[in-house]
Write an enzyme that holds these catalytic residues in place. Structure first.
Site, PDB file in Angstrom:
ATOM      1  N   LYS A 194      -6.625   1.440  10.036  1.00 48.13           N
ATOM      2  CA  LYS A 194      -6.681   0.314   9.305  1.00 48.13           C
ATOM      3  C   LYS A 194      -5.274  -0.013   8.955  1.00 48.13           C
ATOM      4  O   LYS A 194      -4.846  -1.156   8.686  1.00 48.13           O
ATOM      5  CB  LYS A 194      -7.634   0.188   8.131  1.00 48.13           C
ATOM      6  CG  LYS A 194      -7.126   1.379   7.053  1.00 48.13           C
ATOM      7  CD  LYS A 194      -5.896   1.116   5.926  1.00 48.13           C
ATOM      8  CE  LYS A 194      -5.608   2.022   5.149  1.00 48.13           C
ATOM      9  NZ  LYS A 194      -4.854   1.912   4.071  1.00 48.13           N
ATOM     10  N   THR A 251      -6.382  -3.458   2.195  1.00 47.62           N
ATOM     11  CA  THR A 251      -5.025  -3.413   2.901  1.00 47.62           C
ATOM     12  C   THR A 251      -4.504  -4.630   3.674  1.00 47.62           C
ATOM     13  O   THR A 251      -3.405  -4.897   3.771  1.00 47.62           O
ATOM     14  CB  THR A 251      -5.088  -1.977   4.012  1.00 47.62           C
ATOM     15  OG1 THR A 251      -5.520  -0.912   3.203  1.00 47.62           O
ATOM     16  CG2 THR A 251      -3.574  -1.946   4.394  1.00 47.62           C
TER      17      THR A 251
END
Length: 335
Positions: A194, A251
């Site tokens: 990620k 994120t």
């Protein structure tokens, strides 16, 4: 059937960056005996003198209940050790920790893949620190928010259900909620990749490509990290949970993220060397992009977004070419 859980009362955090400091605060608030070990002597001295991590988490005092051991050996005297240093330092940590090991569990909270080998951190632990049962802690968790006591949920994943349950009980309190998982590989792959996808999303923002583009990139990025997790033995449903979808959403949609903000600066035309030189904290996605590309190519997993990010990090002048390349890929069915 109820599990007989090992007692987890003493928690040591190795690594006094923002996340390590936040984890020591979380452990202390949950009623554990907490310790925070800083690898750099100058940071350790600052923490002892001021009881505040002004380098990484300013404005949040460290209570006297958090011990500050001055040696790794002293830090190892715990029921669980939480590793919160950069992923690329993990193998060296295992070598130093192995002869000192006393704890019931090693909890890996770093998010990354080893650059030189393409190994996941739990694979390194199995080879270099086999005496330590390993748990992965990951999920959508900005350190500053968790340290301030704002609502935060994470995944705790391991093959030993008794340790997962014990750590859930030890760390849970108030607004901090750990959820158990028995898929450490899926959780770890999700947490590592990620960061690479967040750099891509930052580039989209910095280049002014719009919200449609970012939403598409998040969705297709989740598809490619799922392919890698499955190839490594993880499960698809894990990628729909906190460590996958949850962490990616957090994120990749906020400039508070070190990786997204780095991608934004790249998209704005800044040089990677200049961006890194201006920062104190590490953006793990920079090294992970190379590591995940090596791993994916080796095991035959197609990860076009991650590959593109890796090439951009090597040569930022290729951004527009990489965008055109992604947009001109052959059409395909979504699933």
């Amino acid at each position: 059937m109820s599990l007989t859980r090992p007692a987890i009362n003493r928690i040591a955090v190795v690594g006094a960056g923002a996340w390590g400091t936040a984890l020591s605060l979380i452990a202390s608030r949950a009623g554990c005996t907490a310790a925070l070990y800083a690898r750099r002597p100058e940071l350790a001295r600052q923490l002892m003198a001021t009881r505040e991590n002004s380098d990484y988490l300013p404005g949040i005092p460290l209570p006297a209940t958090i011990a500050l051991p001055t040696s790794l050996e002293a830090a190892m005297d715990a029921d669980a050790v939480l590793y919160a240093q950069p992923a690329q330092h993990f193998r060296a940590f295992c070598g130093k920790a192995a002869p000192l090991w006393k704890a019931a569990a090693l909890v890996i909270t770093a998010k990354g893949i080893e650059c030189e080998t393409g190994a996941l951190l739990n694979e390194i632990a199995a080879a270099e620190l086999a005496v330590a049962p390993t748990i992965i802690l990951s999920g959508p968790s900005f350190a500053a928010e968790a340290a301030r006591g704002l609502p935060t949920a994470v995944a705790l994943a391991g093959e030993r259900a008794d340790l997962v349950e014990a750590l859930m009980a030890a760390l849970a309190h108030g607004a901090f909620r750990p959820y158990g998982s028995d898929d450490p590989t899926g959780v770890e792959v999700a947490g590592a990749v990620k960061n690479v996808l967040a750099i891509a999303c930052g580039i989209v923002l910095g280049r002014g490509l719009g919200e449609n583009a970012r939403a598409a990139l998040i969705t297709r990025g989740l598809a490619e990290v799922t392919r890698l997790a499955l190839a490594k033995g993880g499960r698809a449903e894990t990628l729909m949970g906190l460590a996958g979808n949850g962490d990616l959403i957090l994120t990749a949609t906020s400039l508070k993220s070190r990786n997204t903000s780095l991608g934004f600066d790249l998209g704005q035309g800044k040089a990677l060397a200049a961006i890194l030189a201006s920062r104190r904290s590490i953006a793990e996605g920079v090294t992970t992009a190379a590591a995940v590309s090596t791993l994916a190519e080796r095991i035959g997993v197609d990860m076009p977004i991650s590959f593109a990010v890796n090439r951009i990090l090597k040569d930022a002048t290729s951004i527009d070419d990489e965008i055109r390349g992604l947009l001109s890929r052959p059409l395909k069915h979504e699933s």
